[in-house]
Design a protein around this motif. Structure first.
Motif, short mmCIF file in Angstrom:
data_model
loop_
_atom_site.label_atom_id
_atom_site.label_comp_id
_atom_site.label_asym_id
_atom_site.label_seq_id
_atom_site.Cartn_x
_atom_site.Cartn_y
_atom_site.Cartn_z
N TRP A 7 0.84 -1.19 0.00
CA TRP A 7 0.00 0.00 0.00
C TRP A 7 0.87 1.24 0.00
O TRP A 7 1.90 1.31 0.65
CB TRP A 7 -0.89 -0.03 1.25
N HIS A 8 0.46 2.26 -0.74
CA HIS A 8 1.15 3.55 -0.76
C HIS A 8 0.13 4.64 -0.49
O HIS A 8 -0.89 4.73 -1.17
CB HIS A 8 1.82 3.78 -2.12
N ASP A 9 0.38 5.47 0.50
CA ASP A 9 -0.51 6.57 0.85
C ASP A 9 0.04 7.84 0.21
O ASP A 9 1.15 8.27 0.52
CB ASP A 9 -0.58 6.71 2.37
N SER A 10 -0.74 8.44 -0.67
CA SER A 10 -0.28 9.65 -1.36
C SER A 10 -0.30 10.87 -0.44
O SER A 10 0.29 11.90 -0.77
CB SER A 10 -1.17 9.93 -2.58
N GLY A 11 -0.99 10.76 0.68
CA GLY A 11 -1.10 11.89 1.59
C GLY A 11 -2.17 12.89 1.17
O GLY A 11 -2.37 13.90 1.83
N LYS A 12 -2.87 12.61 0.09
CA LYS A 12 -3.92 13.51 -0.41
C LYS A 12 -5.27 13.01 0.07
O LYS A 12 -5.49 11.82 0.24
CB LYS A 12 -3.92 13.57 -1.93
N ALA A 13 -6.19 13.92 0.27
CA ALA A 13 -7.55 13.57 0.70
C ALA A 13 -8.55 14.23 -0.26
O ALA A 13 -8.27 15.28 -0.84
CB ALA A 13 -7.80 14.05 2.12
N VAL A 14 -9.70 13.61 -0.43
CA VAL A 14 -10.76 14.20 -1.24
C VAL A 14 -11.69 15.00 -0.33
O VAL A 14 -11.72 14.79 0.89
CB VAL A 14 -11.56 13.13 -2.02
N GLU A 15 -12.44 15.89 -0.93
CA GLU A 15 -13.40 16.70 -0.18
C GLU A 15 -14.51 15.79 0.35
O GLU A 15 -15.02 14.94 -0.38
CB GLU A 15 -14.00 17.79 -1.06
N LEU A 16 -14.88 15.99 1.60
CA LEU A 16 -15.98 15.23 2.17
C LEU A 16 -17.32 15.74 1.64
O LEU A 16 -17.47 16.92 1.33
CB LEU A 16 -15.96 15.34 3.70
N ASN A 17 -18.28 14.82 1.54
CA ASN A 17 -19.66 15.13 1.16
C ASN A 17 -19.82 15.69 -0.25
O ASN A 17 -20.74 16.44 -0.52
CB ASN A 17 -20.31 16.07 2.19
N GLU A 18 -18.90 15.35 -1.14
CA GLU A 18 -19.06 15.67 -2.55
C GLU A 18 -18.41 14.57 -3.38
O GLU A 18 -17.47 13.93 -2.95
CB GLU A 18 -18.51 17.04 -2.91
#
Length: 143
Positions: free
Chosen positions: A3-14
């Motif tokens: 597994w590789h975590d890019s450290g990026k997150a998506v906007e919640l509730n969209e």
């Protein structure tokens, strides 16, 4: 593959469009959010093409959210491919489309592969009200 975590997150509730592309010539895995490259990672333990007979395909085993569709291509998708196709519903007969699950069926357990390749799958751990864990399991073709 680890597994590789890019450290990026998506906007919640969209809604967000997520895409991952693997290039077997370079061993790089590129991750995109809404058509924008957010991460490029070299995997030295990968080598060559990823084949359907390599085992079951499991998507979303630790995903907490909602999915509208999943696509698997048998070719490396370019940034232009991702941008041009991300907002369109496929017809299923697209060249190099290995699997396409659009979750439009009322069956909440079996997910039919709309690519025509017969890779139907199962949704494991059916979400209940207030919970949105999702896990799609596609069994490898039996020979």
């Amino acid at each position: 593959m680890s597994w590789h975590d890019s450290g990026k997150a998506v906007e919640l509730n969209e809604w967000s469009h997520l895409a991952v592309s693997y290039n077997s010539q370079t061993n790089y895995v590129n991750s995109y959010v809404n058509g924008e490259l957010i991460d490029s990672h070299f995997y030295d333990e990968l080598s060559g093409d990823i084949t359907p007979s390599a085992g079951d395909l499991s998507i979303g085993s630790s995903f907490n959210g909602q999915m509208d569709e999943v696509r698997v291509w048998s070719e490396t998708r370019t940034p232009d491919d991702i941008m041009n196709y991300m907002s369109s519903q496929l017809e299923g007969s697209n060249e190099n489309l290995a699997g396409y699950w659009n979750f439009d069926s009322s069956d909440v357990v079996t997910v039919v592969d709309a690519s025509g390749n017969g890779n139907s799958g199962q949704i494991l751990g059916i979400p209940t009200l207030g919970e949105s864990r999702f896990h799609l399991n596609i069994e490898a073709p039996h020979q």
